[in-house]
Design a protein around this motif. Structure first.
Motif, PDB file in Angstrom:
ATOM      1  N   ARG A 233      51.116  40.415  44.667  1.00 36.23           N
ATOM      2  CA  ARG A 233      50.799  40.852  46.034  1.00 36.23           C
ATOM      3  C   ARG A 233      49.664  41.881  45.994  1.00 36.23           C
ATOM      4  O   ARG A 233      48.736  41.820  46.786  1.00 36.23           O
ATOM      5  N   ALA A 234      49.754  42.817  45.061  1.00 34.13           N
ATOM      6  CA  ALA A 234      48.699  43.836  44.952  1.00 34.13           C
ATOM      7  C   ALA A 234      47.373  43.189  44.564  1.00 34.13           C
ATOM      8  O   ALA A 234      46.316  43.538  45.112  1.00 34.13           O
ATOM      9  N   GLN A 235      47.429  42.203  43.666  1.00 35.02           N
ATOM     10  CA  GLN A 235      46.197  41.559  43.238  1.00 35.02           C
ATOM     11  C   GLN A 235      45.564  40.758  44.377  1.00 35.02           C
ATOM     12  O   GLN A 235      44.355  40.800  44.571  1.00 35.02           O
ATOM     13  N   ALA A 236      46.419  40.046  45.134  1.00 40.24           N
ATOM     14  CA  ALA A 236      45.910  39.263  46.257  1.00 40.24           C
ATOM     15  C   ALA A 236      45.249  40.188  47.270  1.00 40.24           C
ATOM     16  O   ALA A 236      44.185  39.905  47.801  1.00 40.24           O
ATOM     17  N   ASP A 237      45.873  41.327  47.491  1.00 35.72           N
ATOM     18  CA  ASP A 237      45.317  42.251  48.465  1.00 35.72           C
ATOM     19  C   ASP A 237      44.027  42.891  47.950  1.00 35.72           C
ATOM     20  O   ASP A 237      43.083  43.083  48.707  1.00 35.72           O
ATOM     21  N   ALA A 238      43.983  43.191  46.675  1.00 32.73           N
ATOM     22  CA  ALA A 238      42.758  43.742  46.079  1.00 32.73           C
ATOM     23  C   ALA A 238      41.609  42.752  46.271  1.00 32.73           C
ATOM     24  O   ALA A 238      40.514  43.130  46.698  1.00 32.73           O
ATOM     25  N   ARG A 239      41.881  41.476  46.006  1.00 28.03           N
ATOM     26  CA  ARG A 239      40.826  40.458  46.143  1.00 28.03           C
ATOM     27  C   ARG A 239      40.318  40.356  47.574  1.00 28.03           C
ATOM     28  O   ARG A 239      39.134  40.256  47.821  1.00 28.03           O
ATOM     29  N   THR A 240      41.253  40.375  48.523  1.00 29.57           N
ATOM     30  CA  THR A 240      40.858  40.247  49.918  1.00 29.57           C
ATOM     31  C   THR A 240      39.871  41.339  50.308  1.00 29.57           C
ATOM     32  O   THR A 240      38.938  41.119  51.061  1.00 29.57           O
TER      33      THR A 240
ATOM     34  N   MET B  11      40.905  50.280  43.238  1.00 31.72           N
ATOM     35  CA  MET B  11      39.645  50.929  42.862  1.00 31.72           C
ATOM     36  C   MET B  11      38.430  50.129  43.307  1.00 31.72           C
ATOM     37  O   MET B  11      38.483  48.902  43.390  1.00 31.72           O
ATOM     38  N   ARG B  12      37.357  50.869  43.496  1.00 30.52           N
ATOM     39  CA  ARG B  12      36.068  50.234  43.773  1.00 30.52           C
ATOM     40  C   ARG B  12      35.488  49.767  42.441  1.00 30.52           C
ATOM     41  O   ARG B  12      35.811  50.329  41.391  1.00 30.52           O
TER      42      ARG B  12
ATOM     43  N   GLY C 226      38.053  43.167  48.133  1.00 29.62           N
ATOM     44  CA  GLY C 226      36.998  43.403  47.146  1.00 29.62           C
ATOM     45  C   GLY C 226      37.290  44.601  46.255  1.00 29.62           C
ATOM     46  O   GLY C 226      36.370  45.221  45.731  1.00 29.62           O
ATOM     47  N   TYR C 227      38.560  44.956  46.100  1.00 27.51           N
ATOM     48  CA  TYR C 227      38.940  46.062  45.229  1.00 27.51           C
ATOM     49  C   TYR C 227      39.415  45.521  43.881  1.00 27.51           C
ATOM     50  O   TYR C 227      39.573  44.317  43.692  1.00 27.51           O
ATOM     51  N   TYR C 228      39.721  46.442  42.968  1.00 24.27           N
ATOM     52  CA  TYR C 228      40.256  46.080  41.659  1.00 24.27           C
ATOM     53  C   TYR C 228      41.495  46.923  41.418  1.00 24.27           C
ATOM     54  O   TYR C 228      41.578  48.057  41.905  1.00 24.27           O
TER      55      TYR C 228
ATOM     56  N   ARG D 236      44.304  54.113  52.286  1.00 26.80           N
ATOM     57  CA  ARG D 236      43.606  53.477  51.163  1.00 26.80           C
ATOM     58  C   ARG D 236      42.129  53.214  51.452  1.00 26.80           C
ATOM     59  O   ARG D 236      41.266  53.623  50.664  1.00 26.80           O
ATOM     60  N   ASP D 237      41.838  52.546  52.568  1.00 24.38           N
ATOM     61  CA  ASP D 237      40.451  52.122  52.786  1.00 24.38           C
ATOM     62  C   ASP D 237      39.487  53.306  52.935  1.00 24.38           C
ATOM     63  O   ASP D 237      38.442  53.309  52.294  1.00 24.38           O
ATOM     64  N   PRO D 238      39.834  54.330  53.723  1.00 27.58           N
ATOM     65  CA  PRO D 238      38.903  55.467  53.755  1.00 27.58           C
ATOM     66  C   PRO D 238      38.806  56.189  52.409  1.00 27.58           C
ATOM     67  O   PRO D 238      37.733  56.676  52.055  1.00 27.58           O
ATOM     68  N   ASP D 239      39.916  56.238  51.649  1.00 24.72           N
ATOM     69  CA  ASP D 239      39.857  56.905  50.344  1.00 24.72           C
ATOM     70  C   ASP D 239      38.998  56.126  49.347  1.00 24.72           C
ATOM     71  O   ASP D 239      38.203  56.711  48.617  1.00 24.72           O
ATOM     72  N   VAL D 240      39.166  54.802  49.329  1.00 26.43           N
ATOM     73  CA  VAL D 240      38.324  54.010  48.425  1.00 26.43           C
ATOM     74  C   VAL D 240      36.859  54.152  48.840  1.00 26.43           C
ATOM     75  O   VAL D 240      35.975  54.306  47.996  1.00 26.43           O
ATOM     76  N   ALA D 241      36.602  54.165  50.147  1.00 23.79           N
ATOM     77  CA  ALA D 241      35.213  54.300  50.612  1.00 23.79           C
ATOM     78  C   ALA D 241      34.621  55.644  50.195  1.00 23.79           C
ATOM     79  O   ALA D 241      33.484  55.721  49.744  1.00 23.79           O
ATOM     80  N   GLU D 242      35.423  56.713  50.300  1.00 28.91           N
ATOM     81  CA  GLU D 242      34.873  58.050  50.034  1.00 28.91           C
ATOM     82  C   GLU D 242      34.955  58.447  48.555  1.00 28.91           C
ATOM     83  O   GLU D 242      34.037  59.068  48.028  1.00 28.91           O
TER      84      GLU D 242
END
Lengths: 181, 181, 181
Positions: B10-17, B86-87, B19-21, B70-76
């Motif tokens: 589930r985490a991997q599928a979400d990472a792919r959606t 991770m980015r 563009g994270y790792y 998550r999304d604002p933290d990965v962005a910043e």
């Protein structure tokens, strides 16, 4: 403050979500990102760097990057109107970049242009601002849903492609809400 | 039964959606996945393995992984609060992993903590459970829509970033439904 | 006109969005894409090439590709029912392709089959068409929202997995709209 890096990361994140690539010509890409940054500073939203915005959100909504026309243009021509977003085959140089006809309806271009030129002529003549010919009130939004996957949006027109299941625009119908209780 | 493999997929599928790792340190990653599994077994939802959950769904909703932050933290910062997502540049070791300040509002932390400590003290003293200080009723959800792409959500607050078009939180406004007929 | 290339690009774009891969056996893939094209020409929508469609949109909605069952099947078995969409490990041949049990509820299969066989028998006997046993009216759609991320859909049943945050179907509850003013 908006930085070029913010703009680049947002574009890259969006490209990944949709399986697109950013233009590999780094100088050309830099120009587009600077255009997006400039528009975001000027208007408060990153309108398309290759089109003239009116500065009125509701009239420009369809050309805020990623614009409403990106997905059908990438599907048909392999890139968006600006060649910012590309399909893999064009990104890898396996297919040529072709000129892309403007898909934005002429009627929307005219509305935006009327506002732009009015603002410009006021700036020149120093006249007091007059009532704008087309305001946000001119845009009537509705709820739509995708008959295929159920995705719900609130827009003037449905999207070209359902972002969830990729069904075509024709799959969207108006969603009329009847009150409960 | 929830397995570590379910949680990982589930985490991997979400990472792919997005563009994270996932964190490349396999031992560290394993710990996070086990934390998610344990929380899902305990609470019925995979709340953040790096934060204290209350066990009340409505109070924990924002820290169910992938959390609202998550999304604002990965962005910043390039990673989420836990460094689970991770980015690319951080994943590839091209940029350092920095400590990330807690973006969750103090008010939400306090509400969750009040419930947690109350439950704990009841467990110790053997007292009968009392009325909880904050229940689901304390949370008022509304319909919001993204002015850029029309995406509709039903939440307490709008998301930080529109998951469809990546517009910022400020682009969301409340959607008031007027009945038809 | 629908071309195989349109069908292939749509499937590829959708695979990328979800982090899936299309079946690497090019001949097998070509057969599936031709099946999708044929169904889209016949019914107006690309119903699953491995299942019998009724031709009535509302009865076939759950088997329009990507079908409702794809995501849980890829999660559990590594491919969808047709083996059109695959998880990376199966795509790379690191895990075997297994037979996948039909996840579509028997009740939906029966409804669709009743319509199909009725149409077929009319075609044979030349009888006048009679009232269909199950029409669109038989399907009652509702608004649902994901309690985790707030995603709103209008469907008969909630999706198996939230396409935005990957929460399970159980996280969806009905959204009852009360009118404003």
């Amino acid at each position: 403050m908006i930085t070029i890096e913010n703009v680049r990361q947002r574009a890259q994140a969006d490209a990944r979500t949709y399986g697109y690539y950013l233009n590999p010509d780094s100088e050309f890409l830099q120009d587009l990102l600077e255009g997006l940054k400039k528009n975001e500073e000027r208007y408060g939203y990153p309108s398309c760097p290759c089109r003239v915005a009116s500065g009125e959100f509701e009239l420009d909504r369809d050309i805020i990057c990623p614009c409403d026309y990106r997905d059908p243009d990438v599907a048909e021509y392999g890139t968006c109107y600006c060649a910012l977003y590309m399909r893999k085959d064009l990104y890898e140089g396996k297919a040529p970049i072709l000129p892309i006809p403007e898909r934005r309806p002429a009627e929307k271009q005219t509305r935006a242009y009327a506002v732009t030129s009015q603002v410009a002529s006021q700036a020149v003549t120093g006249e007091a601002p007059v009532m704008k010919t087309a305001g946000p009130a001119a845009v009537r939004k509705k709820l739509w849903y995708c008959r295929q996957c159920g995705y719900v949006v609130f827009r003037e027109d449905p999207p070209y492609v359902c972002p969830i299941c990729k069904a075509k625009r024709e799959m969207f119908v108006e969603l009329e809400i009847t009150p409960v209780g």
